[in-house]
Design a protein around this motif. Structure first.
Motif, PDB file in Angstrom:
ATOM      1  N   ALA A   1      39.089   2.987  45.450  1.00 38.64           N
ATOM      2  CA  ALA A   1      39.805   3.958  44.619  1.00 38.64           C
ATOM      3  C   ALA A   1      39.194   4.046  43.216  1.00 38.64           C
ATOM      4  O   ALA A   1      39.064   5.137  42.648  1.00 38.64           O
ATOM      5  CB  ALA A   1      41.277   3.591  44.543  1.00 38.64           C
ATOM      6  N   LYS A   2      38.792   2.904  42.663  1.00 37.73           N
ATOM      7  CA  LYS A   2      38.157   2.931  41.341  1.00 37.73           C
ATOM      8  C   LYS A   2      36.837   3.688  41.395  1.00 37.73           C
ATOM      9  O   LYS A   2      36.515   4.465  40.476  1.00 37.73           O
ATOM     10  CB  LYS A   2      37.939   1.505  40.839  1.00 37.73           C
ATOM     11  N   LEU A   3      36.069   3.462  42.449  1.00 34.41           N
ATOM     12  CA  LEU A   3      34.794   4.165  42.585  1.00 34.41           C
ATOM     13  C   LEU A   3      35.007   5.665  42.762  1.00 34.41           C
ATOM     14  O   LEU A   3      34.336   6.483  42.119  1.00 34.41           O
ATOM     15  CB  LEU A   3      34.016   3.600  43.772  1.00 34.41           C
ATOM     16  N   VAL A   4      35.935   6.042  43.633  1.00 33.40           N
ATOM     17  CA  VAL A   4      36.180   7.465  43.886  1.00 33.40           C
ATOM     18  C   VAL A   4      36.713   8.150  42.632  1.00 33.40           C
ATOM     19  O   VAL A   4      36.316   9.283  42.306  1.00 33.40           O
ATOM     20  CB  VAL A   4      37.143   7.640  45.077  1.00 33.40           C
ATOM     21  N   ARG A   5      37.601   7.489  41.911  1.00 31.56           N
ATOM     22  CA  ARG A   5      38.118   8.073  40.669  1.00 31.56           C
ATOM     23  C   ARG A   5      36.978   8.303  39.674  1.00 31.56           C
ATOM     24  O   ARG A   5      36.918   9.345  39.017  1.00 31.56           O
ATOM     25  CB  ARG A   5      39.180   7.138  40.086  1.00 31.56           C
ATOM     26  N   TYR A   6      36.074   7.353  39.581  1.00 28.91           N
ATOM     27  CA  TYR A   6      34.907   7.466  38.703  1.00 28.91           C
ATOM     28  C   TYR A   6      34.000   8.616  39.148  1.00 28.91           C
ATOM     29  O   TYR A   6      33.572   9.445  38.330  1.00 28.91           O
ATOM     30  CB  TYR A   6      34.168   6.126  38.727  1.00 28.91           C
ATOM     31  N   LEU A   7      33.708   8.685  40.441  1.00 30.25           N
ATOM     32  CA  LEU A   7      32.832   9.739  40.952  1.00 30.25           C
ATOM     33  C   LEU A   7      33.484  11.113  40.829  1.00 30.25           C
ATOM     34  O   LEU A   7      32.821  12.106  40.498  1.00 30.25           O
ATOM     35  CB  LEU A   7      32.481   9.461  42.411  1.00 30.25           C
ATOM     36  N   ALA A   8      34.777  11.171  41.106  1.00 28.05           N
ATOM     37  CA  ALA A   8      35.483  12.451  41.026  1.00 28.05           C
ATOM     38  C   ALA A   8      35.489  12.984  39.593  1.00 28.05           C
ATOM     39  O   ALA A   8      35.300  14.186  39.365  1.00 28.05           O
ATOM     40  CB  ALA A   8      36.912  12.286  41.540  1.00 28.05           C
ATOM     41  N   GLN A   9      35.692  12.102  38.635  1.00 29.90           N
ATOM     42  CA  GLN A   9      35.672  12.535  37.232  1.00 29.90           C
ATOM     43  C   GLN A   9      34.273  12.966  36.827  1.00 29.90           C
ATOM     44  O   GLN A   9      34.090  13.987  36.146  1.00 29.90           O
ATOM     45  CB  GLN A   9      36.165  11.405  36.339  1.00 29.90           C
ATOM     46  N   ARG A  10      33.271  12.219  37.260  1.00 28.41           N
ATOM     47  CA  ARG A  10      31.891  12.513  36.886  1.00 28.41           C
ATOM     48  C   ARG A  10      31.415  13.836  37.473  1.00 28.41           C
ATOM     49  O   ARG A  10      30.659  14.575  36.837  1.00 28.41           O
ATOM     50  CB  ARG A  10      31.015  11.362  37.366  1.00 28.41           C
ATOM     51  N   HIS A  11      31.840  14.145  38.694  1.00 29.79           N
ATOM     52  CA  HIS A  11      31.362  15.352  39.373  1.00 29.79           C
ATOM     53  C   HIS A  11      32.441  16.436  39.490  1.00 29.79           C
ATOM     54  O   HIS A  11      32.242  17.425  40.192  1.00 29.79           O
ATOM     55  CB  HIS A  11      30.850  14.977  40.767  1.00 29.79           C
TER      56      HIS A  11
ATOM     57  N   LEU B   1      46.587   4.556  44.282  1.00 27.65           N
ATOM     58  CA  LEU B   1      45.556   3.827  43.561  1.00 27.65           C
ATOM     59  C   LEU B   1      44.618   4.774  42.823  1.00 27.65           C
ATOM     60  O   LEU B   1      44.064   4.415  41.779  1.00 27.65           O
ATOM     61  CB  LEU B   1      44.761   2.953  44.528  1.00 27.65           C
ATOM     62  N   LEU B   2      44.427   5.982  43.361  1.00 30.80           N
ATOM     63  CA  LEU B   2      43.612   6.993  42.679  1.00 30.80           C
ATOM     64  C   LEU B   2      44.309   7.576  41.451  1.00 30.80           C
ATOM     65  O   LEU B   2      43.693   8.306  40.680  1.00 30.80           O
ATOM     66  CB  LEU B   2      43.275   8.134  43.642  1.00 30.80           C
ATOM     67  N   GLY B   3      45.575   7.251  41.288  1.00 27.60           N
ATOM     68  CA  GLY B   3      46.336   7.813  40.174  1.00 27.60           C
ATOM     69  C   GLY B   3      46.847   9.208  40.433  1.00 27.60           C
ATOM     70  O   GLY B   3      47.281   9.901  39.513  1.00 27.60           O
ATOM     71  N   LYS B   4      46.835   9.634  41.708  1.00 24.05           N
ATOM     72  CA  LYS B   4      47.321  10.951  42.106  1.00 24.05           C
ATOM     73  C   LYS B   4      48.271  10.800  43.288  1.00 24.05           C
ATOM     74  O   LYS B   4      47.960  11.217  44.421  1.00 24.05           O
ATOM     75  CB  LYS B   4      46.157  11.864  42.497  1.00 24.05           C
ATOM     76  N   PRO B   5      49.431  10.176  43.070  1.00 18.61           N
ATOM     77  CA  PRO B   5      50.341   9.937  44.194  1.00 18.61           C
ATOM     78  C   PRO B   5      50.770  11.237  44.866  1.00 18.61           C
ATOM     79  O   PRO B   5      50.971  12.264  44.209  1.00 18.61           O
ATOM     80  CB  PRO B   5      51.526   9.221  43.551  1.00 18.61           C
ATOM     81  N   LEU B   6      50.882  11.195  46.172  1.00 20.97           N
ATOM     82  CA  LEU B   6      51.288  12.350  46.959  1.00 20.97           C
ATOM     83  C   LEU B   6      52.804  12.474  46.904  1.00 20.97           C
ATOM     84  O   LEU B   6      53.534  11.514  47.173  1.00 20.97           O
ATOM     85  CB  LEU B   6      50.809  12.184  48.404  1.00 20.97           C
ATOM     86  N   ARG B   7      53.287  13.666  46.594  1.00 21.04           N
ATOM     87  CA  ARG B   7      54.739  13.841  46.467  1.00 21.04           C
ATOM     88  C   ARG B   7      55.115  15.297  46.710  1.00 21.04           C
ATOM     89  O   ARG B   7      54.266  16.191  46.692  1.00 21.04           O
ATOM     90  CB  ARG B   7      55.211  13.410  45.081  1.00 21.04           C
TER      91      ARG B   7
END
Length: 662
Positions: free
Chosen positions: A386-396, A438-444
């Motif tokens: 989740a930390k890696l994906v959050r980093y990559l998602a923000q970067r790209h 964990l990505l900081g985007k909880p599904l709701r």
């Protein structure tokens, strides 16, 4: 082909493992039924579970018995299992119980990468197809995969009891931590800050950065505290100790190797090393195992694709270092969440089986198994992923939603002929809801009960649908009951109705209850247009048909999620759907062969609605030579929309549909 079988409540063991005779036999317990969650009679000799609430006491008793600070024991366990026992099933790296005690006997006998014999991982019919090679088992099993054996020596408990009895498992973990502390010459008991070296050792990592990252995450968990009810009903609490700062002076005594960085693209809070995939020629104009590019300058990255490896970490690394086969950008290790990067994110890896998706995505392989050899993923791996994906998602600038964060099982086939061979990983046991937390985007839920579209969102721990096929030795046996992110889809609003059909996956047959068959499943986070409602049942539009799933108001498996939907443009009775968004023929320059725009075998008819995930530009990245100067990007004027058409995303031409708000 696995055959379909009738529903059953029998529970089949996922693996058969040996062990010593029981020292403390326990009475028979109960197991959870695969469909309803109702108790069913336990099998002869099954071990009793601690009663709800007792797991907290088990941690306190084990901490006192082995002179380990309770905060340390709770923090280590949380990062391994979130305090879950997982019904005695092994993790994807052979770990059991709340303390993730590893037993090599629980690992698969014949590890194999998951790519099927009929799939080209590049997914580009402009080039000759590539097919998989077998991967060998690791030559040496590391000590980190044999911690249950050591725990048995330290506690006098049998291996079987350490696997199956939660309290014994927790004592085994406490004994290991105390043993590691003694080996470091550090004091027992006392200040939790002095246990940093033992916690790092518990990770099982052979490299210092990984051990340190694991320990740092444990201490961060202790500082923030945690409180949850486990999947089997135990309320466990870790009090917050906000001022706790670890003493790292014993870390150097572990004698761990220094992992190479070489400019890895990872956030600084996780452990990463560079293990490159080769870019090499090997004759007759062929090359591998990825394509050099210049993303995002020449092509926007729209997707991050979540895979599992279907083999262990070391064979996975050997495979990605073979220039004649597949590649992906990152591999994540189960026991500690350590990451190896193989391909720069600017370059195109061959991982998804669809060239359009490959050329616009980053691929992450997670050590694990969809079903065989393990049934759950460690919290350590979920967190670093989740930390890696959050980093990559923000970067790209990749949106954090299920239209852009795809499972490999959500990637569409490119042509009608490739649909049936596309992948199923990471499968129904990947916890998408927890991952997005964990990505900081909880599904709701984001709308009212009459919303025209819904998001699939069952309660993972209590939602335990029936599957079969988890045991390779007995493939028709029912899988052990397990939390799941997927719901079954039926032709009518009743439990005994047939599953809906997927004519691409099974052109002449029925959908299966196999854990490997997603033909009639919708997964957590996916959004679908509502087709009908009847009592406790909701119907969605799915592969050109109404698909019903049980969705009672008091225990919903989907929540309102209004948004944009597409329908056929007025005057059209149906529109084609596609597995890739390629440009119109006129867009190609004379020296680039035109790529056919071939519809898939499904029908999208008037009256049906499908949720819109994103607008997709028509693009084709031609990269069929080792010489990158010959690579070309073709962009067209044709526009597409990505829609949630079935379990997989697909594309429709924008001119064929109209867009409205559900």
């Amino acid at each position: 082909m696995r055959r379909s079988i009738s529903l059953r409540s029998a529970v089949a063991a996922i693996v058969a493992v040996g062990g010593l005779a029981l020292i403390q036999p326990a009475s028979a317990g109960t197991l959870t039924g695969p469909l309803t969650g109702a108790p069913v009679a336990g099998s002869a000799g099954s071990q009793a579970r601690t009663a709800p609430g007792d797991r907290q006491a088990a941690f306190a008793e084990a901490a006192e018995a082995y002179d380990v600070p309770e905060d340390i024991l709770l923090g280590v366990s949380y990062l391994q299992s979130r305090w879950d026992a997982n019904a005695g099933l092994p993790s994807t790296s052979g770990g059991f119980g709340p303390m993730h005690l590893t037993d090599v006997a629980a690992l698969p006998r014949t590890p194999q990468h998951h790519t099927g014999p009929d799939e080209d991982p590049r997914g580009d019919d402009a080039r000759a197809a590539r097919h998989p090679v077998e991967t060998a088992a690791p030559a040496k099993i590391p000590a980190s995969l044999r911690t249950l054996e050591r725990a048995a020596e330290l506690t006098g408990e049998s291996r079987e009891r350490l696997r199956e009895d939660d309290a014994a498992n927790i004592r085994g973990g406490a004994a290991l931590l105390a043993d590691y502390q003694r080996q470091l010459g550090a004091p027992l008991g006392g200040d939790p800050a002095a246990w940093y070296g033992a916690v790092a050792r518990y990770s099982g990592a052979s490299d210092e950065s990984a051990a340190k990252a694991f320990a740092d995450e444990v201490y961060a968990t202790i500082r923030s505290g945690a409180d949850r009810v486990t999947g089997d009903g135990h309320h466990v609490r870790l009090r917050a100790v906000p001022d706790l700062r670890p003493l790292e002076r014993w870390l150097h005594r572990l004698g761990l190797r220094k992992a190479g960085g070489n400019g890895v693209e990872c956030p600084p809070t996780i452990s990463c090393e560079w293990i490159p995939a080769p870019y090499a020629e090997f004759g007759a104009g062929d090359y591998g195992n990825h394509d050099l590019s210049d993303r995002p300058s020449n092509q926007k990255i729209d997707y991050i694709v979540i895979h599992d490896t279907e083999t262990l970490y070391e064979p996975t690394l050997r495979l990605v270092q073979d220039p004649t086969y597949v590649s992906w950008h990152y591999t994540l290790r189960s026991q500690d969440g350590h990451i190896a990067q193989h391909v720069k994110t600017k370059d195109v890896a061959w991982h998804a089986g669809n060239w359009y998706v490959n050329s616009k995505s980053i691929g992450l392989e997670h050590e694990g198994f969809l079903a065989q050899g393990g049934a759950w993923y460690t919290e350590a791996m979920y967190r670093t992923s989740a930390k890696l994906v959050r980093y990559l998602a923000q970067r790209h600038r990749v949106p954090l939603d299920r239209a852009h964060i795809l499972g490999h099982d959500n990637v569409p086939g490119t042509l009608p002929s490739t649909v049936s061979g596309m992948h199923e990983d990471p499968g129904p046991f990947w916890d998408w809801a927890h991952y997005f937390e964990l990505l900081g985007k909880p599904l709701r839920s984001t709308g009212g009960q009459k919303s025209g579209s819904v998001m699939i969102l069952p309660d993972y721990d209590t939602h335990r649908p029936y599957y079969y096929g988890c045991d390779s030795a007995n493939p028709s046996a029912a899988c052990p009951p397990h939390g799941s992110s997927s719901v079954w889809l039926r032709t009518e609003p009743r439990e005994d109705a047939p599953l809906v059909k997927d004519i691409g996956k099974h052109p002449t047959g029925e959908s299966l209850y196999s854990v490997y068959d997603h033909s009639a499943r919708a997964a957590t986070g996916q959004r679908y247009a509502v087709a009908d409602r009847r009592g406790d049942w909701t119907a969605i539009w799915y592969l050109g048909q109404k698909a019903w799933f049980h969705n009672p108001a008091d225990h919903p498996t989907a929540v309102p999620s209004p948004g944009l939907v597409v329908t056929p443009r007025p005057g059209l009775t149906s529109v084609p759907v596609y597995g890739r968004a390629y440009p119109e023929p006129e867009a190609y320059p004379a020296d680039v062969p035109v790529q056919a725009i071939t519809p898939l075998q499904y029908t999208f008819s008037a009256g049906e609605r499908y949720t819109l995930g994103q607008a997709a530009e028509s693009e084709y990245y031609r990269a069929v030579t080792f010489d990158t100067s010959q690579h070309r990007m073709v962009r067209g004027k044709l526009r597409y929309y990505q829609i949630q058409f079935g379990h997989r995303v697909m594309f429709v031409k924008a001119d064929d549909v109209k867009v409205s708000l559900s």
